[in-house]
Enzyme design. Structure first.
Site: not given
Length: 305
Positions: A22-24, A172-173
């Site tokens: 996960p992109k924090f 966010e992605g």
């Protein structure tokens, strides 16, 4: 410490040997644990700026790491069950040690670590990601929050589920890495799949003064290319934009009078406002839900471009 970067992709990569994280939605942060008994932790932003004083809670936690350890990750602040980028910016903008200490109590930070670059003085950057990941988990799981490894999966179906469901938590992605990959310092060796409301925009001007820019005039990569005024800049971004303007025009940064040469733009809620054009433009990463309402939120300058 030069960090690894990622290239944007439009679809989820699928291939054997890929890992998904996960992109924090936070601030990139490198934690450097030195061998000093006192003041033995350095926190470095992506730009290279030292921000240790702004995050005393993370610095205290990092003292539990072995000397000679370097971590790469993202600092986030959780609020109401999701990460809040604006609160991270408040933490980063702490102007004094006393203010930083208060914010550490009221807005505690968490560190989502996604790589270990050095461990007990051994440089790991040439090791494959799979090995670095195992060492990172072994290092941080016994310590617990606020230093935590990011989740990771090699299952593209689970990764796609994360991508679809985790934005409600402020994710966010996704970031995609090869399991056999060394750490690509200074290169776009990773891939990132982001939700479409985060984009790069051209910064064609700014409102306010060179010493205290208030907002940016942006041209988004979608729509009719009509310039828009961003939402007000945070204190750290004002300082960053002022530094970028000063590097281009030291005379303006020194307080010399400047005119906008008749340049004005319509700002939501303010009407016509003067602005100072930038030629050539800068680049900024912005978040927006539509082309005009609400105004784009500037996340950071893209000084790497």
């Amino acid at each position: 410490m030069t960090v690894a970067l990622a290239v944007a992709v439009r679809t989820l990569p699928r291939a054997p040997g890929l890992a998904y994280e996960p992109k924090f939605d936070g601030h990139r942060l490198v934690i450097i644990r030195t061998d000093r008994a006192v003041d033995g932790v350095v926190l470095q932003a992506r730009s290279g700026r030292i921000v240790t004083a702004a995050f005393p809670d993370l610095a205290a936690a990092a003292h539990h790491l072995p000397a000679g350890t370097v971590l790469d990750g993202e600092v986030v602040v959780w609020h109401a069950g999701r990460t809040d980028f604006a609160l991270v910016q408040r933490r980063a903008a702490a102007a004094s040690a006393a203010r930083a200490a208060v914010l550490a109590q009221t807005l505690p930070a968490s560190y989502a670590a996604f790589d270990v670059l050095e461990l007990a003085g051994l440089d790991l950057r040439a090791r494959p990601y799979e090995r670095r990941r195992a060492l990172l988990v072994d290092l941080l799981l016994p310590l617990g929050p606020p230093l935590q490894p990011v989740p990771m999966t090699t299952d593209p179906e689970l990764a796609e589920t994360w991508y679809e469901t985790l934005p409600a938590s402020g994710i966010e992605g996704l970031v995609v890495k090869r399991m056999d990959q060394p750490y690509p310092a200074g290169r776009r060796g990773w891939q990132k799949l982001r939700h479409t409301n985060v984009r790069d925009a051209a910064v064609v001007g700014y409102t306010g003064t060179a010493r205290r820019p208030l907002a940016l005039v942006l041209v988004l990569p979608v729509g009719d290319e009509t310039p828009l005024v961003s939402s007000p800049l945070t204190a750290p971004l004002r300082a960053e934009v002022a530094a970028a303007v000063a590097a281009r025009d030291p005379e303006a940064a020194g307080g010399a009078p400047r005119t906008s040469r008749g340049a004005t733009i319509t700002a939501i809620g303010l009407g016509e406002v003067p602005f100072h054009p930038l030629d050539p433009p800068l680049t900024a990463e912005v978040r927006h839900t539509s082309t005009r309402h609400p105004p784009p939120e500037v996340l950071r300058l893209r000084t790497d471009l």
